[in-house]
Design a protein around this motif. Structure first.
Motif, short mmCIF file in Angstrom:
data_model
loop_
_atom_site.label_atom_id
_atom_site.label_comp_id
_atom_site.label_asym_id
_atom_site.label_seq_id
_atom_site.Cartn_x
_atom_site.Cartn_y
_atom_site.Cartn_z
N GLU A 206 -3.89 -1.35 6.85
CA GLU A 206 -3.21 -2.38 6.21
C GLU A 206 -4.20 -3.83 7.27
N ALA A 207 -3.79 -2.86 8.73
CA ALA A 207 -4.05 -3.93 9.00
C ALA A 207 -5.93 -4.21 9.40
N ALA A 208 -6.36 -3.44 9.14
CA ALA A 208 -7.93 -4.09 9.17
C ALA A 208 -8.42 -5.10 8.06
N ARG A 209 -8.25 -4.83 6.36
CA ARG A 209 -7.51 -5.96 5.82
C ARG A 209 -7.37 -6.80 6.11
N LEU A 210 -6.03 -7.49 6.76
CA LEU A 210 -6.09 -8.32 6.74
C LEU A 210 -6.77 -9.14 8.18
N ALA A 211 -7.16 -9.01 9.28
CA ALA A 211 -8.27 -8.94 9.95
C ALA A 211 -9.27 -9.10 9.27
N ARG A 212 -9.40 -9.21 7.95
CA ARG A 212 -10.96 -8.74 6.84
C ARG A 212 -10.45 -10.32 6.67
N HIS B 234 -5.93 -4.93 15.60
CA HIS B 234 -7.36 -4.92 15.11
C HIS B 234 -7.61 -6.45 14.82
N ARG B 235 -8.65 -6.40 16.03
CA ARG B 235 -9.29 -7.88 16.14
C ARG B 235 -9.64 -9.05 14.72
#
Length: 799
Positions: A497-503, A745-746
């Motif tokens: 979820e963190a990676a998806r929101l960062a994208r 996640h940046r």
């Protein structure tokens, strides 16, 4: 810290090729630019546009072919085809005028290069036939307009609108148009033949398995989101089980866009008290359109509504007229209210009540929820004795929960369904994509936004039936198993979820970045600096006019409204002095120096120092102009002839709960986008405090003052210091802090970081540090060892 990729200009003089990952966004921007040029009164040539974008030439050529093929029908009864000549299955545009008129289609008749094989369904507006192409022998479904309504311009327009809309929507779960033509006095659409029937046919009277319903509706929701977000975006407004077709493998295809309306036309619909129907062309006729025609389904399709009964004309706002075809929805009724047509059991309350100002993408989300409800229960959400009673039930909204009708429906899936069917559009999912994401979480067994984060259930023990030693061992093993399972599940879902929101956040920032780079390369801006060099007053007037114009473009492109964070644009010169600003009362800050700002200093650091058309995303800073916290996206304005940059063009967005169309209220409660602050021009510039500022968070939407800053102490987000010190750090995880796991996640190569904190389930929730985690593991292991030793001593004593 920066995004050094220089985005391409998408006008006719496009720059270098884009990366493959940006292809879809490049197509969208190029199409936007083309239509913007048309709206400005220009006459862009499609072939020039394709030639200017070689990296996406195929996609653009296909789009312009569809645009030409479905540019609109001729007048009612005309014999000339409007299909693209190269795509015609019949081998010529003149064929319609040479054949005899086809009054009553029968098996074996030829129409537009097809031979009719079998009638699949029909209604008041037309019929659907199974047909075979005369040359290729491909089997298709032909949707043929009835001869009785050929002279009705609104019926022809609806069929044409449907063909044009579906042709522009390229998605694997939307029915595909093959051909559109007029032959032998009949308008027809050729489309994929779906021999799996419809969702209505497959689950008529019997519930679908919850897993199958969730999986199918996730695909349908993503197809509807695709329709909402294309250029131009369209609302379906007649979503129901009969309009979801199935192929032989059970894959869904959304059909029947006969009621679709462009998203950009919603304001016109809300302002006018009457319209001809939900068509993209709201021409203000007083006569209601007929209901949509039948679907291209081998199992039959929904029937269209017949003409109103005598004495009850289309002006009547209370009478509902039944659907003629008995094979359509059992309880379906159509509503002629202010010219709108729909199916009562699946119509949203705002449409049933005629509240056109409330019609939005949320109305289609309601329709998706109604289909899900019908699949889970085997019946529509509302079912009255007649259309009038059904409409009243829809508006009242007293819904029977799905689990009462089907105990196999789990609480998470019921929560998703009921959120879609909420009476208040604002309480539904913010988009069809948010619904699809929640269904995906449900299918993966993760906590959903609708149902709230789940916690592991307490283990039940049968201590009374077992000796004390076995009970101790069971407790210890249970604690360890629960801890391990909770840890693994949360680690996987949190990271995803963190990676998806960062994208998602990076995509929105890239969209804004590409827009300002395109504006910075506008010849009018550079020309203003050349013509008015040495004349500050004329230069300021020219810059103010340019910024006002592009601000209107940005408001249109990014759908910015008063309910979203403010968005303004300004220019500073190479020394950091403010030249022009669109913010109200910003003129009193003209001439001020802002060279210490991070958005200005970022271009003095590698890798941006030598890149001409790159953009930079800054840290969040405190604006002295309106006392709000903002993130800036900046790029340099280059005078290519002089070989120097003449100004810095900056667009900024205020901290809040939304970024363009990304709504943080649809994300998990513990999600936030955090930034190290830019303390320049504040009292803390010399001695900055140890805290970070939140740019995006659901908490902004519930705050009393939505633009007030939300802070995070350094001790609350300890890993932010690592991201601040190392710009190459992409992700990190804090396994234990205050009973929760936190993923960092940046966002792209910016200073912004997504922070997603989710609490552990019991018993890990009691743990506050890694040392406590090790202690719990040691205690559990000791408990198991002691239980085993007691059992061993007991067996020895018994022997």
């Amino acid at each position: 810290m920066t995004d050094g990729n220089a985005p391409d200009d998408h006008g006719p003089d496009a720059g270098p090729a884009l990366r493959a990952g940006d292809a879809e966004g490049a197509v969208d921007l190029a199409v936007y630019d083309f239509h913007a040029a048309v709206d400005r009164g220009e006459a862009p040539r499609p072939e020039d546009w394709v030639a200017a974008h070689p990296e996406i030439a195929g996609e653009l050529a296909a789009y312009f072919d569809d645009l030409a093929a479905f540019a609109g029908p001729p007048g009612p009864g005309a014999e000339a085809t409007r299909a693209h000549p190269a795509a015609g299955p019949g081998g010529g545009a003149g064929r319609a005028g040479l054949a005899t008129r086809l009054d009553r289609p029968r098996p074996g008749d030829e129409l537009g290069g097809y031979v009719l094989l079998e009638r699949l369904g029909g209604g008041g507006q037309g019929e659907v036939w199974k047909a075979r192409h005369l040359k290729s022998n491909d089997l298709v479904a032909l949707k043929v307009l009835d001869a009785r309504v050929e002279s009705d311009g609104s019926s022809v327009r609806r069929l044409t609108d449907e063909a044009r809309i579906i042709a522009a929507l390229r998605h694997p779960n939307i029915i595909r148009i093959k051909y559109f033509d007029h032959d032998r006095g009949r308008w027809f659409i050729s489309m994929d033949l779906m021999e799996g029937g419809t969702v209505a046919d497959r689950y008529r009277g019997s519930p679908a398995p919850p897993e199958a319903a969730a999986a199918l509706m996730e695909k349908v929701a993503r197809a509807i989101h695709h329709a909402h977000t294309r250029n131009p975006g369209v609302l379906h407004l007649d979503l129901k089980p009969a309009n979801v077709l199935l192929d032989p493998d059970g894959e869904p295809r959304v059909s029947d866009f006969g009621l679709a309306i462009r998203v950009e036309s919603l304001a016109t619909l809300a302002a006018g008290s009457r319209s001809t129907g939900l068509s993209p062309e709201l021409d203000g006729e007083s006569e209601a359109d007929p209901a949509p025609g039948p679907d291209a389904s081998a199992g039959g399709g929904p029937a269209a509504a017949p003409a109103p009964a005598p004495g009850a004309g289309p002006q009547d706002e209370t009478v509902a007229y039944p659907v003629a075809d008995a094979m359509s929805e059992e309880a379906s009724r159509t509503l002629y209210r202010l010219g709108a047509v729909g199916t009562f059991p699946y119509m949203s309350p705002e449409m049933a009540a005629g509240r056109w100002a409330d019609v939005s993408t949320a109305s289609d989300v309601y329709g998706l929820g109604a289909i899900l409800y019908a699949m889970l229960t085997g019946r529509p959400p509302f079912q009255g004795k007649d259309g009038t009673e059904t409409a009243a039930m829809v508006i009242e909204g007293n819904l029977t929960p799905p689990r009462r009708l089907n105990p196999e429906v789990d609480a998470e899936l019921q929560a998703i369904c009921l959120k879609c069917l909420h009476r208040d559009p604002a309480r539904r999912y913010g988009s069809a994509d948010a619904l699809a994401n929640d269904l995906g979480r449900r299918l993966r067994g993760e906590p959903t936004v609708a149902g709230g984060p789940s916690t592991s259930k307490h283990l039940r023990f049968w201590a009374r039936r077992h000796p004390f030693q076995v009970a101790l061992a069971a407790i210890a093993f249970g604690v360890l198993a629960a801890a391990a399972g909770s840890f693994g599940q949360l680690r996987t879902s949190n990271a995803r979820e963190a990676a998806r929101l960062a994208r998602d956040v990076d995509d929105k920032l890239r969209m804004i970045g590409r827009a300002i780079v395109r504006s910075a390369r506008d010849p009018r801006l550079v020309d203003a600096f050349r013509r008015h060099d040495g004349s500050p007053r004329e230069l300021r007037l020219a810059l103010d006019a340019f910024l006002a114009e592009i601000s209107k473009d940005y408001n249109y492109w990014f759908d910015l409204t008063d309910s979203q964070p403010l968005f303004n644009v300004y220019l500073v010169d190479p020394s950091g002095t403010l030249l022009a600003d669109t913010i109200p009362e910003g003129e009193r800050f003209l001439g001020r120096d802002f060279s210490r700002r991070d958005y200005f200093q970022g271009f003095r650091r590698p890798p941006l120092e030598g890149e001409r058309h790159a953009y930079y995303v800054s840290r969040v800073y405190h604006s002295i102009k309106d006392d709000r916290y903002k993130v800036a996206i900046a790029t340099r304005v280059w005078d290519e002839e002089a070989g120097r940059w003449v100004a810095l063009l900056v667009a900024n967005v205020t901290a809040g709960s939304q970024l363009v169309d990304l709504d943080m209220r649809n994300e998990l409660p513990g999600a936030a986008v955090v930034s190290p602050p830019d303390w320049t021009y504040t009292e803390f510039e010399g001695t900055p405090p140890s805290r970070y500022v939140v740019l995006l968070s659901p908490d902004h939407a519930t705050a009393g003052a939505p633009f007030d800053p939300i802070w995070r102490a350094a001790s609350d987000v300890p890993l932010m210091a690592s991201f601040e010190a190392d710009p190459s750090l992409k992700e990190a995880v804090e396994y234990v802090h205050a009973g929760a796991m936190t993923d960092y996640h940046r966002v792209g190569r910016t200073p912004l970081v997504v922070v997603l904190r989710q609490p552990y389930s019991w018993p890990l929730r009691l743990i506050d540090s890694p040392w406590q985690l090790a202690l719990v593991a040691l205690v559990c292991a000791a408990t198991v060892y002691c239980a085993w030793m007691r059992a061993r001593r007991g067996r020895r004593a018994a022997s």
